[in-house]
Every structure is written in structure tokens, then in C-alpha cells.
Design a protein around this motif. Structure first.
Motif, PDB file in Angstrom:
ATOM      1  N   SER A 241       4.529   1.181  -0.720  1.00  0.00           N
ATOM      2  CA  SER A 241       4.497   0.508   0.579  1.00  0.00           C
ATOM      3  C   SER A 241       5.528   1.071   1.548  1.00  0.00           C
ATOM      4  O   SER A 241       5.364   0.969   2.764  1.00  0.00           O
ATOM      5  CB  SER A 241       4.722  -0.994   0.398  1.00  0.00           C
ATOM      6  OG  SER A 241       5.978  -1.250  -0.215  1.00  0.00           O
ATOM      7  N   ARG A 244       4.464   3.533   4.486  1.00  0.00           N
ATOM      8  CA  ARG A 244       3.748   3.130   5.699  1.00  0.00           C
ATOM      9  C   ARG A 244       4.673   3.171   6.910  1.00  0.00           C
ATOM     10  O   ARG A 244       5.836   2.800   6.831  1.00  0.00           O
ATOM     11  CB  ARG A 244       3.158   1.729   5.521  1.00  0.00           C
ATOM     12  CG  ARG A 244       2.116   1.659   4.421  1.00  0.00           C
ATOM     13  CD  ARG A 244       1.288   0.390   4.535  1.00  0.00           C
ATOM     14  NE  ARG A 244       2.040  -0.809   4.213  1.00  0.00           N
ATOM     15  CZ  ARG A 244       2.095  -1.368   3.006  1.00  0.00           C
ATOM     16  NH1 ARG A 244       1.447  -0.818   1.987  1.00  0.00           N
ATOM     17  NH2 ARG A 244       2.780  -2.480   2.802  1.00  0.00           N
ATOM     18  N   LEU A 248      -1.456  -0.397   8.741  1.00  0.00           N
ATOM     19  CA  LEU A 248      -2.173  -0.436   7.466  1.00  0.00           C
ATOM     20  C   LEU A 248      -3.620  -0.846   7.717  1.00  0.00           C
ATOM     21  O   LEU A 248      -3.960  -1.335   8.795  1.00  0.00           O
ATOM     22  CB  LEU A 248      -1.488  -1.379   6.471  1.00  0.00           C
ATOM     23  CG  LEU A 248      -1.026  -2.774   6.877  1.00  0.00           C
ATOM     24  CD1 LEU A 248      -2.164  -3.684   7.266  1.00  0.00           C
ATOM     25  CD2 LEU A 248      -0.256  -3.411   5.735  1.00  0.00           C
ATOM     26  N   GLY A 297      -0.581   3.877   3.963  1.00  0.00           N
ATOM     27  CA  GLY A 297      -0.848   3.768   5.391  1.00  0.00           C
ATOM     28  C   GLY A 297      -1.407   5.038   5.999  1.00  0.00           C
ATOM     29  O   GLY A 297      -1.267   5.264   7.205  1.00  0.00           O
ATOM     30  N   GLU A 315       1.276  -3.519  11.037  1.00  0.00           N
ATOM     31  CA  GLU A 315       1.780  -4.280   9.894  1.00  0.00           C
ATOM     32  C   GLU A 315       2.831  -5.293  10.337  1.00  0.00           C
ATOM     33  O   GLU A 315       3.738  -4.980  11.105  1.00  0.00           O
ATOM     34  CB  GLU A 315       2.393  -3.346   8.854  1.00  0.00           C
ATOM     35  CG  GLU A 315       2.857  -4.078   7.611  1.00  0.00           C
ATOM     36  CD  GLU A 315       3.277  -3.150   6.490  1.00  0.00           C
ATOM     37  OE1 GLU A 315       3.549  -3.659   5.380  1.00  0.00           O
ATOM     38  OE2 GLU A 315       3.333  -1.927   6.707  1.00  0.00           O
TER      39      GLU A 315
END
Length: 337
Positions: A241, A244, A248, A297, A315
Motif C-alpha cells: 500500500s 500508492r 487507487l 495504485g 485515496e
């Protein structure tokens, strides 16, 4: 007269940038060192530590400043910095970002959360905490967060001249990418203006954060014979994560036709499928959702989706946790979070 606010026993003022590959911390460190040396006449050095040079891997940038008459003979990683810059909050999950921080040190964090929430998570009892939403600035200006973080750093490090850094930005980007110079200047200015910071009293006798060097799990004494990697499916334990950069994919199951285009282009384990029967009783794989633990992402899935079941969104805090559909790996237990 020295412009450095403080130095350690070797005469160095030290800065450590904690980041993730792809956010520009390596370049930020180079630019910061260049501005200090060429713009202020300081003696300085900079280098970075990173692994496989890909998005999502931890990156550290180290910057040392000292007076011109002081020679820099130390070229080791900075363990007890005066200033720490945290480029992504996802680092909290795997890295002790304030490891070794001086008792009166400064921590700058890229976050959209309020200061007290960040302070609580960092367990910062004293010193100075600065928070800037560098990601939002970068998204709005169509740049990267490194120049926004540099602007915020210049606000909390008042001995540095902002005009010197603006000159470095023009010099750095002007030769190859002249079309992004103005956007990066704006990003730098906004980082400088929009950062908020607060100092917490340092009690008498307060100690710095203890530095702990992480031991290597595999070395010449512990590695299997022949270099065998005995851990099976170890990539499923990774949390991607942090790769990103503000966006997303969002999934709407009602629009999905289960064409698998998204899964074909996805570089990781993002899409969760389940075998079900269609209206005619035939078995087929049906997309259930996205496991955001593995989403970098890249948004390749959004590009190939023929029905707009996958769309690009900005996001926000908590979205990925709330909408995550966890992968199940039946042959591996106790690995996935």
C-alpha cells in the motif's frame, strides 16, 4: 558565526529522510545537500540507502552539514539525526521511523491527519512535530511529494534560505524537464506555507530515542546451504500500500462482467475471485473485490476495464481498510494479515 542551530560531537547537523521507492526522497536529499553547500557555503554530504530500486521498497536518504573548516570523514548511515522526514505513513508498519532521534529533534511527516493523532502513533513525547499534506499538494500540482516535503523542511529549518532551494529546483529540473519547473516551485512554496508544527517541551534529562540496528535474518551463519530460500510464498506477506501515490481503483460489482481483463494486467494479488454458478447453473469465477494490501495504485486495471466497474479515485484515510476484500491462500497459514 555558525548558521547551524546545533551539532553533534563531530560537528555535524544531521538529517535522515525515511521514504518508500518512487516518492523522490533520494533526489530530495541530493537537492537539500546541494542547496546547503553551494547556497550557504556549508560543508556537506549526501547519500541514500535503498534496495531493489522499485516502488514500494524502503529508502533512506542521509544529509550531513557542518562548517567549512570541519572535514567530513564519516560516511556511515545517520543513526542519531537532528531532523527526520517521513515521506509516507505506511512506513510505520515495518520501520521505526524515529529510531535514534535526538531528544530535541524535529520530525516532519507527510500526513493529512491531525497532529495529535500522528504524535500518538509516533510515540513522540518531546521535540518538534511538523505535519504537511504533501500528497494532496503533489496531486493538485501534478508533481511528486519530494518538493513539498522540501518546502516544509525549509519552514522548520529556519537557517536555510528558501531562495537558494528555488534556484536548485530550477537547476535540477530545468535542463531535462523545463515544463515542470514552475509546478515544482509552486509545490515547494505550498509545502513551506501549508506545514503546521508544534514544539513540545523537552524535560530536563530527557533522553533521545534509542537507536536499534535491525539484525539481518539471513547471513553467512544462518543462510541455508546453497542459498535455498525455505520460506514458501513469501511475497504474499508484503504490504504494497505504501507504493500508492494518492490514487487507487474503486470497484462496483454491479457493473462487472467478470471478463478478467483487470486480473490479466494486475502485477500482484489484488483481485479476489470466487467460484459461483451463473443463471444457467454453470460454474464460473466471479470477482468479489480488491485486496488493497497488494495494490500499488498503478491503475492499469482501470485503463482496461470495459464497463467502468473499476474507476480511479483519490485515496482517503480508511478507504482501503473499509473496502478491502481479503485474499485467502488455503495452503499458507498465518502469513496474510
Amino acid at each position: 558565526m555558525s548558521i547551524l542551530p546545533t551539532t553533534n560531537e563531530l560537528g555535524f547537523f544531521e538529517i535522515r529522510l525515511e521514504s518508500i521507492g518512487g516518492l523522490g526522497a533520494n533526489l530530495a536529499g541530493k537537492m537539500l545537500a546541494e542547496a546547503g553547500v553551494l547556497g550557504h557555503g556549508l560543508n556537506g554530504s549526501n547519500f541514500s540507502s535503498y534496495g531493489s530500486e522499485k516502488k514500494g521498497t524502503p529508502v533512506k536518504a542521509f544529509i550531513r552539514f557542518c562548517e567549512p573548516e570541519v572535514e567530513i570523514r564519516a560516511h556511515s548511515p545517520i543513526e542519531e539525526p537532528h531532523v527526520i522526514g517521513v515521506f509516507h505513513e505506511a512506513l510505520y508498519k515495518t520501520v521505526d521511523v524515529v529510531n535514534g532521534l535526538q531528544a530535541d529533534g524535529i520530525v516532519l511527516v507527510n500526513s493529512e491527519r491531525d497532529m495529535e493523532a500522528v504524535r500518538e502513533e509516533l510515540e513522540l513525547d518531546h521535540g518538534t512535530l511538523a505535519v504537511v499534506d504533501a500528497m494532496s499538494i503533489a496531486v493538485e500540482e501534478n508533481t511528486r511529494i519530494n518538493t513539498a516535503m522540501l518546502g516544509a523542511l525549509y519552514r522548520v529549518l529556519r537557517f536555510l534560505d528558501v531562495d537558494k532551494m528555488r534556484d536548485v529546483i530550477r537547476e535540477t529540473f530545468g535542463k531535462k524537464y523545463p515544463h515542470i519547473v514552475d509546478a515544482n516551485i509552486r509545490t515547494f512554496n505550498r509545502g513551506y506555507e501549508e506545514v503546521s508544527f508544534k514544539s513540545y517541551e523537552v524535560p530536563e534529562g530527557a533522553e533521545q530515542k534509542p537507536f536499534e540496528r535491525q539484525p539481518s535474518r539471513l547471513g553467512y551463519e544462518t543462510q541455508e546451504i546453497g542459498g535455498i530460500i525455505s520460506a514458501q510464498a513469501n511475497s504474499i506477506a508484503k504490504d504494497l500500500s505504501g507504493s500508492r501515490q494518492g490514487f487507487l481503483p474503486a470497484f462496483e460489482q454491479e457493473k462487472c462482467i467478470n471478463c478478467t481483463h483487470c486480473d490479466t494486467v494486475c502485477p500482484d494479488f489484488c483481485f479476489v475471485w470466487e467460484e459461483r454458478e451463473d443463471k444457467r447453473g454453470r460454474k464460473q469465477m466471479v470477482l468479489q473485490g480488491i485486496d488493497y494490501q497488494y495494490c500499488k495504485g498503478c491503475l492499469k486495471c482501470v485503463e482496461v476495464c470495459p464497463t467502468s466497474a473499476l474507476t480511479e479515485i483519490r485515496e482517503t484515510i480508511g478507504y482501503s481498510d473499509e473496502h478491502r476484500v481479503k485474499q485467502t491462500f488455503p495452503y499458507v497459514e498465518g502469513v496474510v494479515k
